[in-house]
Design a protein around this motif. Structure first.
Motif, mmCIF file in Angstrom:
data_model
loop_
_atom_site.group_PDB
_atom_site.id
_atom_site.type_symbol
_atom_site.label_atom_id
_atom_site.label_comp_id
_atom_site.label_asym_id
_atom_site.label_seq_id
_atom_site.Cartn_x
_atom_site.Cartn_y
_atom_site.Cartn_z
ATOM 1 N N HIS A 57 0.806 -1.226 0.000
ATOM 2 C CA HIS A 57 0.000 0.000 0.000
ATOM 3 C C HIS A 57 0.835 1.271 0.000
ATOM 4 C CE1 HIS A 57 -2.501 -3.162 2.031
ATOM 5 N NE2 HIS A 57 -3.201 -2.869 0.952
ATOM 6 N N HIS A 58 0.195 2.338 -0.415
ATOM 7 C CA HIS A 58 0.799 3.677 -0.405
ATOM 8 C C HIS A 58 0.825 4.177 1.045
ATOM 9 C CE1 HIS A 58 1.271 7.967 -1.105
ATOM 10 N NE2 HIS A 58 1.725 7.646 -2.316
ATOM 11 N N PRO A 59 1.840 4.943 1.440
ATOM 12 C CA PRO A 59 1.879 5.466 2.816
ATOM 13 C C PRO A 59 0.626 6.256 3.193
ATOM 14 C CG PRO A 59 3.964 5.851 1.722
ATOM 15 C CD PRO A 59 3.033 5.300 0.687
ATOM 16 N N ASP A 60 -0.005 6.921 2.243
ATOM 17 C CA ASP A 60 -1.210 7.706 2.531
ATOM 18 C C ASP A 60 -2.461 6.850 2.739
ATOM 19 O OD1 ASP A 60 0.349 9.975 2.284
ATOM 20 O OD2 ASP A 60 -0.263 10.364 0.209
ATOM 21 N N ASP A 61 -2.374 5.546 2.442
ATOM 22 C CA ASP A 61 -3.535 4.669 2.587
ATOM 23 C C ASP A 61 -3.900 4.390 4.048
ATOM 24 O OD1 ASP A 61 -3.722 4.529 -0.142
ATOM 25 O OD2 ASP A 61 -2.821 2.525 -0.305
ATOM 26 N N ASN A 62 -2.959 4.623 4.946
ATOM 27 C CA ASN A 62 -3.182 4.386 6.373
ATOM 28 C C ASN A 62 -3.672 2.965 6.636
ATOM 29 O OD1 ASN A 62 -3.046 5.145 9.057
ATOM 30 N ND2 ASN A 62 -5.191 5.781 9.111
ATOM 31 N N CYS A 63 -3.060 2.007 5.981
ATOM 32 C CA CYS A 63 -3.441 0.603 6.163
ATOM 33 C C CYS A 63 -2.866 0.067 7.478
ATOM 34 C CB CYS A 63 -2.931 -0.226 4.989
ATOM 35 S SG CYS A 63 -1.127 -0.274 4.917
ATOM 36 N N ASP A 64 -3.321 -1.099 7.860
ATOM 37 C CA ASP A 64 -2.851 -1.725 9.094
ATOM 38 C C ASP A 64 -1.579 -2.539 8.915
ATOM 39 O OD1 ASP A 64 -4.936 -0.690 10.567
ATOM 40 O OD2 ASP A 64 -6.223 -2.436 10.251
ATOM 41 N N CYS A 65 -1.158 -2.762 7.676
ATOM 42 C CA CYS A 65 -0.012 -3.647 7.467
ATOM 43 C C CYS A 65 1.301 -2.903 7.201
ATOM 44 C CB CYS A 65 -0.294 -4.649 6.350
ATOM 45 S SG CYS A 65 -0.657 -3.951 4.733
ATOM 46 N N ARG A 66 1.261 -1.594 7.111
ATOM 47 C CA ARG A 66 2.472 -0.835 6.819
ATOM 48 C C ARG A 66 3.293 -0.612 8.097
ATOM 49 N NH1 ARG A 66 4.596 1.653 2.719
ATOM 50 N NH2 ARG A 66 6.007 3.401 3.103
ATOM 51 N N LYS A 67 4.571 -0.993 8.034
ATOM 52 C CA LYS A 67 5.441 -0.710 9.169
ATOM 53 C C LYS A 67 5.449 0.790 9.429
ATOM 54 C CE LYS A 67 9.267 -2.351 7.471
ATOM 55 N NZ LYS A 67 10.682 -2.733 7.344
ATOM 56 N N PRO A 68 5.434 1.203 10.667
ATOM 57 C CA PRO A 68 5.740 0.439 11.880
ATOM 58 C C PRO A 68 4.539 -0.225 12.566
ATOM 59 C CG PRO A 68 5.638 2.747 12.443
ATOM 60 C CD PRO A 68 5.405 2.644 10.939
ATOM 61 N N LYS A 69 3.402 -0.265 11.919
ATOM 62 C CA LYS A 69 2.273 -0.986 12.519
ATOM 63 C C LYS A 69 2.614 -2.476 12.560
ATOM 64 C CE LYS A 69 -1.189 2.411 11.244
ATOM 65 N NZ LYS A 69 -2.386 2.695 10.426
ATOM 66 N N PRO A 70 2.144 -3.206 13.561
ATOM 67 C CA PRO A 70 2.608 -4.575 13.794
ATOM 68 C C PRO A 70 1.861 -5.697 13.073
ATOM 69 C CG PRO A 70 1.266 -3.872 15.625
ATOM 70 C CD PRO A 70 1.389 -2.679 14.689
ATOM 71 N N LYS A 71 0.889 -5.399 12.231
ATOM 72 C CA LYS A 71 0.035 -6.450 11.664
ATOM 73 C C LYS A 71 0.834 -7.574 10.995
ATOM 74 C CE LYS A 71 -3.766 -7.411 8.530
ATOM 75 N NZ LYS A 71 -4.783 -6.861 7.638
ATOM 76 N N LEU A 72 1.811 -7.250 10.165
ATOM 77 C CA LEU A 72 2.547 -8.292 9.447
ATOM 78 C C LEU A 72 3.423 -9.114 10.388
ATOM 79 C CD1 LEU A 72 3.490 -6.486 6.118
ATOM 80 C CD2 LEU A 72 1.610 -8.087 6.556
ATOM 81 N N VAL A 73 3.992 -8.475 11.379
ATOM 82 C CA VAL A 73 4.781 -9.225 12.362
ATOM 83 C C VAL A 73 3.877 -10.181 13.125
ATOM 84 C CG1 VAL A 73 6.122 -9.039 14.495
ATOM 85 C CG2 VAL A 73 6.599 -7.496 12.588
ATOM 86 N N LEU A 74 2.723 -9.707 13.533
ATOM 87 C CA LEU A 74 1.802 -10.568 14.282
ATOM 88 C C LEU A 74 1.284 -11.715 13.414
ATOM 89 C CD1 LEU A 74 -0.068 -7.825 16.322
ATOM 90 C CD2 LEU A 74 1.871 -9.266 17.024
ATOM 91 N N GLN A 75 1.113 -11.471 12.126
ATOM 92 C CA GLN A 75 0.736 -12.544 11.200
ATOM 93 C C GLN A 75 1.841 -13.595 11.136
ATOM 94 O OE1 GLN A 75 -0.260 -11.209 7.219
ATOM 95 N NE2 GLN A 75 -0.273 -13.292 6.428
ATOM 96 N N ALA A 76 3.087 -13.143 11.034
ATOM 97 C CA ALA A 76 4.224 -14.070 11.002
ATOM 98 C C ALA A 76 4.309 -14.871 12.302
ATOM 99 C CB ALA A 76 5.517 -13.307 10.755
#
Length: 142
Positions: A57-76
């Motif tokens: 995603h684009h940084p402006d999308d404010n998604c939950d998976c963009r670092k530094p948000k933890p979604k992808l780490v928690l998925q792993a």
């Protein structure tokens, strides 16, 4: 560095922001080819990556998976049976340190050429100039 971690029983997970996909610079298929090339090159040296997670995603999308948000780490963590309290986040940006702190990992900041980092956030647990030295430090912490 990756082989050293593999040899000492560490799972190596890549978590990366890839806004170039949202910006139209490259496709997810191109990114998959890059990841396959990276894995192939590592395999030639007897090393491997246990998982790759990316935010397209684009940084402006404010998604939950963009670092530094933890979604992808928690998925792993869920998919790879990882214990965060025994894990490390290694990166070359302050956002990587922020991510590591957010999920309760020790953090390593790679600063080539001994660059100065903006220390408004908490300092990393270790700072180094390259991934190999980071791997040596990780192994020494066990």
């Amino acid at each position: 560095a990756i082989k050293l971690l593999n040899e000492h029983g560490f799972k190596v997970i890549v978590v990366t922001n890839q806004s170039g996909i949202a910006r139209g610079y490259f496709t997810e298929e191109t990114l998959a080819q890059i990841h396959e090339k990276m894995k192939s090159d590592l395999a030639k040296e007897g090393a491997w990556i246990d998982g790759i997670y990316y935010c397209p995603h684009h940084p402006d999308d404010n998604c939950d998976c963009r670092k530094p948000k933890p979604k992808l780490v928690l998925q792993a963590v869920r998919e790879r049976d990882i214990e965060l309290k025994h894990s490390f986040v290694v990166g070359d940006l302050e956002m990587d340190v922020k991510l590591g702190r957010a999920v309760g990992c020790r953090t390593i900041l790679i600063l080539p050429n001994h660059e100065n980092a903006d220390r408004e956030q908490k300092a990393p647990d270790y700072t180094t100039v390259d991934l190999y030295d980071a791997a040596v430090w990780i192994v020494s912490q066990r």
